[in-house]
Design a protein around this motif. Structure first.
Motif, PDB file in Angstrom:
ATOM      1  N   GLN A 195     -41.272 -80.310 -17.565  1.00 49.92           N
ATOM      2  CA  GLN A 195     -41.271 -79.236 -16.582  1.00 49.92           C
ATOM      3  C   GLN A 195     -39.856 -78.730 -16.320  1.00 49.92           C
ATOM      4  N   LEU A 196     -38.903 -79.644 -16.323  1.00 48.80           N
ATOM      5  CA  LEU A 196     -37.516 -79.269 -16.090  1.00 48.80           C
ATOM      6  C   LEU A 196     -36.996 -78.392 -17.230  1.00 48.80           C
ATOM      7  N   LEU A 197     -37.320 -78.754 -18.459  1.00 49.36           N
ATOM      8  CA  LEU A 197     -36.872 -77.972 -19.609  1.00 49.36           C
ATOM      9  C   LEU A 197     -37.431 -76.560 -19.580  1.00 49.36           C
ATOM     10  N   ALA A 198     -38.635 -76.402 -19.011  1.00 47.30           N
ATOM     11  CA  ALA A 198     -39.246 -75.077 -18.920  1.00 47.30           C
ATOM     12  C   ALA A 198     -38.481 -74.156 -17.968  1.00 47.30           C
ATOM     13  N   LEU A 199     -37.675 -74.752 -17.087  1.00 47.70           N
ATOM     14  CA  LEU A 199     -36.909 -73.963 -16.117  1.00 47.70           C
ATOM     15  C   LEU A 199     -35.501 -73.634 -16.608  1.00 47.70           C
ATOM     16  N   LEU A 200     -35.101 -74.225 -17.737  1.00 48.95           N
ATOM     17  CA  LEU A 200     -33.731 -74.082 -18.226  1.00 48.95           C
ATOM     18  C   LEU A 200     -33.672 -73.154 -19.433  1.00 48.95           C
ATOM     19  N   ALA A 201     -32.649 -72.285 -19.460  1.00 49.76           N
ATOM     20  CA  ALA A 201     -32.403 -71.471 -20.646  1.00 49.76           C
ATOM     21  C   ALA A 201     -31.954 -72.394 -21.785  1.00 49.76           C
ATOM     22  N   PRO A 202     -32.252 -72.044 -23.025  1.00 52.36           N
ATOM     23  CA  PRO A 202     -31.849 -72.906 -24.150  1.00 52.36           C
ATOM     24  C   PRO A 202     -30.355 -73.215 -24.159  1.00 52.36           C
ATOM     25  N   ASP A 203     -29.528 -72.233 -23.762  1.00 50.72           N
ATOM     26  CA  ASP A 203     -28.072 -72.427 -23.781  1.00 50.72           C
ATOM     27  C   ASP A 203     -27.503 -72.668 -22.388  1.00 50.72           C
ATOM     28  N   VAL A 204     -28.290 -73.241 -21.499  1.00 49.44           N
ATOM     29  CA  VAL A 204     -27.857 -73.507 -20.125  1.00 49.44           C
ATOM     30  C   VAL A 204     -26.597 -74.363 -20.109  1.00 49.44           C
ATOM     31  N   ARG A 205     -25.772 -74.153 -19.082  1.00 51.47           N
ATOM     32  CA  ARG A 205     -24.544 -74.930 -18.912  1.00 51.47           C
ATOM     33  C   ARG A 205     -24.562 -75.614 -17.549  1.00 51.47           C
ATOM     34  N   LEU A 206     -24.099 -76.851 -17.489  1.00 48.62           N
ATOM     35  CA  LEU A 206     -23.938 -77.580 -16.230  1.00 48.62           C
ATOM     36  C   LEU A 206     -22.456 -77.843 -16.036  1.00 48.62           C
ATOM     37  N   VAL A 207     -21.902 -77.265 -14.956  1.00 47.93           N
ATOM     38  CA  VAL A 207     -20.480 -77.425 -14.653  1.00 47.93           C
ATOM     39  C   VAL A 207     -20.357 -78.310 -13.420  1.00 47.93           C
ATOM     40  N   SER A 208     -19.705 -79.447 -13.572  1.00 48.23           N
ATOM     41  CA  SER A 208     -19.598 -80.420 -12.478  1.00 48.23           C
ATOM     42  C   SER A 208     -18.153 -80.585 -12.048  1.00 48.23           C
ATOM     43  N   ASP A 209     -17.947 -80.654 -10.748  1.00 44.83           N
ATOM     44  CA  ASP A 209     -16.611 -80.819 -10.177  1.00 44.83           C
ATOM     45  C   ASP A 209     -16.633 -82.030  -9.255  1.00 44.83           C
ATOM     46  N   SER A 210     -15.934 -83.083  -9.667  1.00 46.40           N
ATOM     47  CA  SER A 210     -15.800 -84.266  -8.814  1.00 46.40           C
ATOM     48  C   SER A 210     -14.340 -84.574  -8.499  1.00 46.40           C
ATOM     49  N   GLY A 211     -13.431 -83.935  -9.237  1.00 45.70           N
ATOM     50  CA  GLY A 211     -12.013 -84.233  -9.058  1.00 45.70           C
ATOM     51  C   GLY A 211     -11.670 -85.670  -9.397  1.00 45.70           C
ATOM     52  N   GLY A 212     -12.582 -86.349 -10.106  1.00 48.11           N
ATOM     53  CA  GLY A 212     -12.363 -87.748 -10.436  1.00 48.11           C
ATOM     54  C   GLY A 212     -12.604 -88.683  -9.267  1.00 48.11           C
ATOM     55  N   LYS A 213     -13.187 -88.151  -8.173  1.00 47.13           N
ATOM     56  CA  LYS A 213     -13.369 -88.956  -6.956  1.00 47.13           C
ATOM     57  C   LYS A 213     -14.811 -89.390  -6.741  1.00 47.13           C
ATOM     58  N   SER A 214     -15.741 -88.879  -7.545  1.00 47.01           N
ATOM     59  CA  SER A 214     -17.152 -89.256  -7.448  1.00 47.01           C
ATOM     60  C   SER A 214     -17.745 -89.238  -8.846  1.00 47.01           C
ATOM     61  N   LYS A 215     -18.927 -89.791  -8.967  1.00 46.50           N
ATOM     62  CA  LYS A 215     -19.583 -89.849 -10.265  1.00 46.50           C
ATOM     63  C   LYS A 215     -20.126 -88.476 -10.641  1.00 46.50           C
ATOM     64  N   ALA A 216     -19.625 -87.929 -11.742  1.00 47.06           N
ATOM     65  CA  ALA A 216     -20.086 -86.631 -12.253  1.00 47.06           C
ATOM     66  C   ALA A 216     -19.458 -86.434 -13.626  1.00 47.06           C
ATOM     67  N   PRO A 217     -20.103 -85.647 -14.491  1.00 46.29           N
ATOM     68  CA  PRO A 217     -19.542 -85.414 -15.824  1.00 46.29           C
ATOM     69  C   PRO A 217     -18.173 -84.750 -15.732  1.00 46.29           C
ATOM     70  N   ARG A 218     -17.264 -85.165 -16.579  1.00 49.43           N
ATOM     71  CA  ARG A 218     -15.922 -84.589 -16.586  1.00 49.43           C
ATOM     72  C   ARG A 218     -15.776 -83.500 -17.642  1.00 49.43           C
ATOM     73  N   ARG A 219     -16.879 -83.187 -18.287  1.00 45.46           N
ATOM     74  CA  ARG A 219     -16.904 -82.073 -19.225  1.00 45.46           C
ATOM     75  C   ARG A 219     -18.166 -81.251 -18.969  1.00 45.46           C
ATOM     76  N   ILE A 220     -18.115 -79.998 -19.347  1.00 45.69           N
ATOM     77  CA  ILE A 220     -19.283 -79.131 -19.201  1.00 45.69           C
ATOM     78  C   ILE A 220     -20.368 -79.589 -20.168  1.00 45.69           C
ATOM     79  N   ILE A 221     -21.587 -79.737 -19.664  1.00 48.25           N
ATOM     80  CA  ILE A 221     -22.732 -80.104 -20.501  1.00 48.25           C
ATOM     81  C   ILE A 221     -23.477 -78.832 -20.889  1.00 48.25           C
ATOM     82  N   GLU A 222     -23.838 -78.715 -22.157  1.00 51.21           N
ATOM     83  CA  GLU A 222     -24.509 -77.517 -22.645  1.00 51.21           C
ATOM     84  C   GLU A 222     -25.801 -77.877 -23.372  1.00 51.21           C
ATOM     85  N   THR A 223     -26.707 -76.934 -23.396  1.00 51.26           N
ATOM     86  CA  THR A 223     -28.054 -76.951 -23.992  1.00 51.26           C
ATOM     87  C   THR A 223     -29.058 -77.569 -23.021  1.00 51.26           C
ATOM     88  N   ALA A 224     -30.272 -77.043 -23.076  1.00 43.74           N
ATOM     89  CA  ALA A 224     -31.326 -77.460 -22.152  1.00 43.74           C
ATOM     90  C   ALA A 224     -31.643 -78.943 -22.283  1.00 43.74           C
TER      91      ALA A 224
END
Length: 294
Positions: A195-224
């Protein structure tokens, strides 16, 4: 000019000054520092020759913001992981009754636009903000920046082309954005990858900002597939005292996740053609402390 008049005039124009400073700097504390410095200069200045207080205050604020931006740029170059602007509440209130003007202000404060503005020079950014977000005349911008009107027009054209070329095209319907965010939340928290994949564009991007102070990807994640699997995985780590709030931030509805009554995560999506094209995740506690919790 009495002390009350001096204060009242400044407070009358504070929303515009704060709006300019935030769009220039992308951080509330930096914007507030700039506006406070503008107040100190305004309150101690010789004002007999000031015919237009708004123009005078905008000039002070813009120049201070340019100086501050040059100072913080090196700090951002050393930032851990992707850098995103600090989320800000965008309730324009009765001071902006015109729907078209609201749309322009909302777009100019969106994360997508603010990220693009980071790639402009400080002068280009100032011209873009003053012209495109607030509609200042070229002559007034030239006076604020101590440049010729011809030079300002050239800067404005270059900045606008740059932003138009790099700014992604998204749908801005608030109801659709909220609906998609709610469906996304249900699919992710339920572990429903299909169901989640049905809501995402094939080339969707996830941009995360933690500043290194919390758990989050330190690089942009791409693709559904990669974005979907990551979000399903992290959604299974829910804390027992987790709460969800929808609120208006940066010109659009956003999801704020509270843990222990304090903002822990900011999540917002950009959509086009009925699917999520880009998702923003902010977990840097320094950028979340000012978010509303009610």
């Amino acid at each position: 000019m009495t002390a009350n008049t001096v204060t009242d005039l400044f407070e009358e124009h504070r929303p515009v000054l704060t709006g300019v400073a935030y769009r220039m700097l992308g951080r509330i504390a930096d914007a507030e520092d700039v506006v406070q410095e503008a107040w100190l200069r305004w309150s101690s200045a010789e004002r007999e020759d000031v015919r237009e207080p708004r123009a005078y205050l905008v000039r002070i604020t813009t120049r201070l913001a340019i100086d501050r931006l040059r100072q913080v740029q090196s700090r951002r170059e050393a930032y851990v992981g992707p850098w995103l602007p600090e989320p800000v509440v965008t309730d324009f209130g009765p001071s902006v009754p015109d729907t078209a003007e609201r749309a322009v202000l909302a777009d100019s404060v969106s994360l997508a636009v603010l990220v693009v503005l980071e790639s402009l020079s400080p002068l280009e950014r100032a011209v873009f903000v003053l012209r495109e977000a607030f509609g200042f005349p070229y002559a007034e911008i030239a006076a604020a920046l101590d440049r010729t009107e011809a030079a300002v027009r050239q800067l404005a054209g270059r900045a606008k082309r740059h932003v138009e070329e790099r700014k992604p095209r998204y749908d801005v319907d608030p109801a659709e954005r909220r609906d998609l965010t709610e469906r996304f939340l249900a699919a992710a928290s339920g572990g429903d990858l299909e169901q989640l994949l049905a809501l995402l564009a094939p080339d969707v991007r996830l941009v995360s900002d933690s500043g290194g102070k919390s758990k989050a990807p330190r690089r942009i994640i791409e693709t559904a597939d990669k974005v979907g699997r990551f979000l399903v995985a992290v959604s299974q780590e829910q804390a027992p005292d987790m709460e969800f709030r929808f609120t208006e931030l940066n010109g659009g509805v956003a999801l704020v996740i509270l843990v222990g009554g304090k903002p822990d995560t900011f999540f917002q999506v950009d959509i086009r053609d009925g699917v999520i094209q880009c998702a923003y995740l902010i977990r840097n506690p320094d950028k979340l402390s000012g978010l509303p919790v009610e």
